[in-house]
Motif scaffolding. Sequence first.
Motif, short mmCIF file in Angstrom:
data_model
loop_
_atom_site.label_atom_id
_atom_site.label_comp_id
_atom_site.label_asym_id
_atom_site.label_seq_id
_atom_site.Cartn_x
_atom_site.Cartn_y
_atom_site.Cartn_z
N ASP A 1 -41.92 -11.53 -14.46
CA ASP A 1 -42.67 -11.62 -13.20
C ASP A 1 -44.11 -12.08 -13.44
O ASP A 1 -44.64 -12.88 -12.67
N GLN A 2 -44.74 -11.59 -14.49
CA GLN A 2 -46.10 -12.02 -14.81
C GLN A 2 -46.15 -13.50 -15.18
O GLN A 2 -47.05 -14.23 -14.78
N ILE A 3 -45.16 -13.94 -15.95
CA ILE A 3 -45.11 -15.35 -16.34
C ILE A 3 -44.89 -16.24 -15.11
O ILE A 3 -45.58 -17.24 -14.93
N LEU A 4 -43.95 -15.86 -14.24
CA LEU A 4 -43.69 -16.65 -13.04
C LEU A 4 -44.89 -16.66 -12.11
O LEU A 4 -45.20 -17.69 -11.49
N ALA A 5 -45.59 -15.54 -12.00
CA ALA A 5 -46.80 -15.49 -11.16
C ALA A 5 -47.86 -16.43 -11.72
O ALA A 5 -48.55 -17.13 -10.95
N SER A 6 -47.99 -16.48 -13.03
CA SER A 6 -48.96 -17.38 -13.66
C SER A 6 -48.60 -18.84 -13.40
O SER A 6 -49.46 -19.67 -13.09
N VAL A 7 -47.30 -19.16 -13.52
CA VAL A 7 -46.85 -20.53 -13.24
C VAL A 7 -47.11 -20.87 -11.78
O VAL A 7 -47.57 -21.97 -11.46
N LYS A 8 -46.86 -19.94 -10.89
CA LYS A 8 -47.08 -20.17 -9.46
C LYS A 8 -48.56 -20.45 -9.18
O LYS A 8 -48.90 -21.38 -8.44
N ARG A 9 -49.45 -19.66 -9.80
CA ARG A 9 -50.89 -19.90 -9.63
C ARG A 9 -51.28 -21.28 -10.14
O ARG A 9 -52.04 -22.01 -9.51
N PHE A 10 -50.72 -21.67 -11.29
CA PHE A 10 -51.00 -22.98 -11.83
C PHE A 10 -50.54 -24.06 -10.86
O PHE A 10 -51.26 -25.03 -10.60
N CYS A 11 -49.35 -23.90 -10.33
CA CYS A 11 -48.80 -24.90 -9.40
C CYS A 11 -49.67 -25.00 -8.14
O CYS A 11 -49.89 -26.10 -7.61
N GLN A 12 -50.14 -23.87 -7.66
CA GLN A 12 -50.98 -23.88 -6.47
C GLN A 12 -52.30 -24.59 -6.75
O GLN A 12 -52.81 -25.33 -5.91
N LYS A 13 -52.84 -24.39 -7.95
CA LYS A 13 -54.10 -25.05 -8.32
C LYS A 13 -53.92 -26.56 -8.42
O LYS A 13 -54.78 -27.33 -8.05
N THR A 14 -52.82 -26.95 -8.98
CA THR A 14 -52.60 -28.38 -9.22
C THR A 14 -51.82 -29.05 -8.09
O THR A 14 -51.61 -30.25 -8.11
N GLN A 15 -51.35 -28.24 -7.15
CA GLN A 15 -50.60 -28.73 -5.98
C GLN A 15 -49.38 -29.56 -6.38
O GLN A 15 -49.12 -30.62 -5.83
N LYS A 16 -48.67 -29.04 -7.36
CA LYS A 16 -47.44 -29.72 -7.81
C LYS A 16 -46.29 -29.33 -6.90
O LYS A 16 -46.01 -28.16 -6.69
N THR A 17 -45.61 -30.31 -6.34
CA THR A 17 -44.50 -30.02 -5.46
C THR A 17 -43.26 -29.56 -6.23
O THR A 17 -42.40 -28.91 -5.67
N LEU A 18 -43.19 -29.89 -7.51
CA LEU A 18 -42.03 -29.47 -8.31
C LEU A 18 -41.95 -27.96 -8.45
O LEU A 18 -40.90 -27.40 -8.68
N CYS A 19 -43.08 -27.28 -8.29
CA CYS A 19 -43.12 -25.84 -8.48
C CYS A 19 -42.96 -25.08 -7.17
O CYS A 19 -43.09 -23.86 -7.15
N SER A 20 -42.70 -25.73 -6.08
CA SER A 20 -42.68 -25.08 -4.78
C SER A 20 -41.56 -24.05 -4.62
O SER A 20 -41.63 -23.20 -3.76
N GLU A 21 -40.55 -24.10 -5.48
CA GLU A 21 -39.43 -23.17 -5.36
C GLU A 21 -39.76 -21.79 -5.95
O GLU A 21 -39.00 -20.85 -5.73
N LEU A 22 -40.84 -21.65 -6.68
CA LEU A 22 -41.15 -20.35 -7.31
C LEU A 22 -41.67 -19.35 -6.31
O LEU A 22 -42.28 -19.53 -5.38
#
Length: 171
Positions: free
Chosen positions: A150-171
């Motif tokens: 959960d901590q790893i996925l939350a970190s990836v989600k924060r990264f995706c939100q910062k970089t606005q990557k659409t590939l990460c929108s499913e997290l």
Amino acid sequence: MMPGVPERRTHNYVRHGTTSLFAALDVASGFVIGKCYRRHRAAEFLNFLREIDAQVPEGLDVHIVLDNYATHKTPKIKAWLARRPHYHVHFTPTSASWINQVERWFAELTRKRLRRGVHTSVRQLQADIRAFIDRHNQNPKPFKWTKSADQILASVKRFCQKTQKTLCSEL
């Protein structure tokens, strides 16, 4: 070396050759099977698979995590693996070698033995690698994840939100 000054090579640094290291890490025990080769082709990889096969107790399933290097996907390798249903191959996504724990072990080898080392020949480099493997295997320890999924996925989600990557929108 001084505090705050990055490490660098001297102007007269000479590289005396390279080697290809294939390594297998038992993630449960931390034990490493490793072997150096002059080249990095399917023939050497097949030889290394045979080395693993000889050292793994019969009856165990073997899970191999590989990167997407072409050496791992040749017809000869596929045929060898197909004859061994107890071998399970998992490929890491491109640029995700951090998932593979043996990459963490390679970082330890680099940090503790190779960086700042003076190797005047490939033979000496390979001897240092073998000595590191032998010393490591005298008291092997598995790597442990320090963060939960959960901590790893939350970190990836924060990264995706910062970089606005659409590939990460499913997290």
